[in-house]
Design a protein around this motif. Structure first.
Motif: not given
Lengths: 379, 127
Positions: A251-252, A270, A303-304, A308, A354-357, B72-75, B77-80, B99
């Motif tokens: 992923e990204f 992305r 894909v969403r 972010k 909005d990224g990886e915390k 904890m990661h603040g995100h 999923m990358n897919y709906t 992921h």
């Protein structure tokens, strides 16, 4: 009295070896750590044919794809090939900050090893198959710059390549519409690239020894590499993204690198990759997918795209990483030491809100940096 | 087959014995949710599905939505996920992808008309 007991406990604790080390100095591993380490194998993986590519795994296609890969005939000025930027002697990358065929492109040239394991291709993931990713270099004026009709005609005029096409696809390339011929060429190129699997490494031997409880085999893995591995799956939290046998979750992520391809030109990463993917006529939802059931097209459909994804780039495999410098999508980090320092001293203000915390400064010691680099060099 | 076993339970009001032994059941503030993942062990980095049967105060909700994320990661999923309605208060969501390994959170939104009731469920995903 309580204070004395606490003091005694502290003294006893100081006399104990560190919790991660056995009495003989070898590192020990918890059940969770073992499970994480084992999940990075076995290697090599089983490579299944790509259902979206009807010639995936076909011997004629692989041989034809190799010939195409190495042929300078397939560039505008007949002086560049796929192998120009994807040099077999450099782990199928080029050692440059950014790739150069006819002119410099915007991003670093990735290695082609283990491509079949990817879900997305390109630093922004604009392609959803290896064959689709093999098309843009022909269309890009900075790379091979050979539009479909000229590509088809060049192959038709080259006896060896024309024969390779005939053997692979059972028809004359001259009889095929230019765009369809280009897609066929891309599928043969993909069939060849799927065979590029990186060899086993010292890490794989350690991982298998751990699985077999082979203490001698485990002891053969350098202590510094083991310490680096422990950091990788522990405090470093690298494993969240660099996960699985190919050391990537496919992923990204946004890791606080620069956002500009050149002054005034923003690299959307992305976010832009998803835009290109959706408008790409060669994506897995399109007519060129050879799989009538579209079994691998779900990711493309679902894909969403969100804020972010701005500035996110594909998480690269770490296999062979010692041979693929410079690093990152923009080639901005010259050495593995630079990469480890980047994460150790990461500027959290540069990260997307909005990224990886979990990306936090690690403030690694010099020895910890050296351990991480030693570990990475064993992959 | 699954539908056949699920619907009689709804006739009685709520999903007491639906989805088999592998289902997880949540009871909270008048909501009852039963769900199962397909496959049962969620694979990291690969698509999986979630089948949900739910009710509010003994009646099927007017709508069900679900999503997931890593707080904890603040995100997310990358897919709906793709929803497929399977009957009153019964839906299947395909195309979820976790992921990363670690702690994820399912979010179930049950609708009673325009009112939304949200329930979270922690999931730890191991390699």
């Amino acid at each position: 009295m309580i204070r004395a007991v606490v003091l005694l406990a502290a003294v006893v604790a100081l006399l104990q070896p560190p919790p991660a080390a056995a009495a003989d100095g070898a590192l020990t591993w918890t059940d969770d750590e073992r499970a994480l380490i084992l999940s990075h194998g076995p290697w090599p993986p089983k490579i299944a044919p790509d259902p979206s590519n009807r010639v995936s795994g076909d011997d004629d296609a692989i041989a034809f794809g190799r010939a195409l890969f190495e042929s300078a005939t397939l560039s505008r000025d007949r002086n560049a090939s796929c192998a120009t930027c994807h040099n077999p002697g450099l782990a199928f990358s080029d050692g440059l900050k950014r790739g150069v065929a006819i002119a410099e492109v915007d991003r670093n040239t990735p290695s082609l090893f283990n491509m079949r394991l990817n879900r997305w291709y390109g630093w922004g993931g604009k392609s959803d198959s290896l064959w689709a990713q093999s098309i843009p270099p022909f269309l890009d004026q900075r790379e091979l710059a050979l539009p479909p009709e000229r590509l088809r005609d060049r192959i038709a005029a080259d006896a060896e390549l024309a024969a390779g096409y005939r053997r692979t696809f059972g028809r004359e390339v001259a009889d095929v519409a230019p765009e369809a011929a280009m897609v066929d060429v891309a599928k043969a190129l993909a069939a060849f690239q799927e065979t590029l699997v990186s060899p086993r490494t010292a890490f794989d031997d350690f991982r298998d020894a751990l699985a077999a409880n082979d203490s001698d085999g485990m002891a053969a893995y350098p202590a510094a590499a083991q310490r680096g591995l422990k950091m990788f799956i522990g405090r470093g939290q690298c494993v969240f993204c660099h996960f699985g046998p190919n050391f990537t979750n496919g992923e990204f992520g946004n890791i606080g690198l620069g956002h500009f391809m050149s002054p005034g030109r923003v690299d959307k990463g992305r976010y832009g990759g998803i835009e290109l993917l959706r408008e790409n006529p060669f994506n897995l939802l399109g007519d060129y997918n050879d799989d009538p059931d579209r079994t691998t097209a779900g990711f493309t459909r679902l894909v969403r795209q969100s804020q972010k994804t701005w500035g996110e780039f594909r998480v690269p495999s770490l296999r062979n990483v010692a041979h693929t410098a410079p690093y990152m999508h923009d080639g901005s980090l010259a050495t593995l030491e630079d990469v480890v320092h980047h994460y150790s001293e990461i500027d959290e203000n540069r990260l997307h809100q909005d990224g990886e915390k979990i990306l936090k400064r690690l403030d690694l010691t010099d020895r910890e940096v050296a351990d991480m680099v030693t570990f990475l060099k064993t992959l | 087959m699954l539908l056949a076993t699920a619907l009689p339970a709804f006739a009685q009001g709520c999903p007491e014995d639906t989805l088999g032994d592998g289902a997880t059941r949540i009871n909270k503030d008048g909501q009852t949710i039963a769900y199962r993942t397909l496959p049962a062990k969620i694979p990291v980095g690969k698509p999986f599905a979630v089948e949900v049967i739910a009710c509010i105060d003994g009646k099927p909700p007017t709508g069900i939505r679900m999503d997931a994320g890593m707080p904890m990661h603040g995100h997310g999923m990358n897919y709906t996920p793709e929803k497929k309605d399977m009957g009153p208060g019964h839906a299947r969501f395909d195309g979820l992808v976790f992921h990363m390994p670690g702690k994820w959170m399912f979010t179930f939104d049950l609708y009673d008309g325009t009112e939304r009731k949200r329930t979270m469920q922690a999931i730890r995903v191991r390699p």
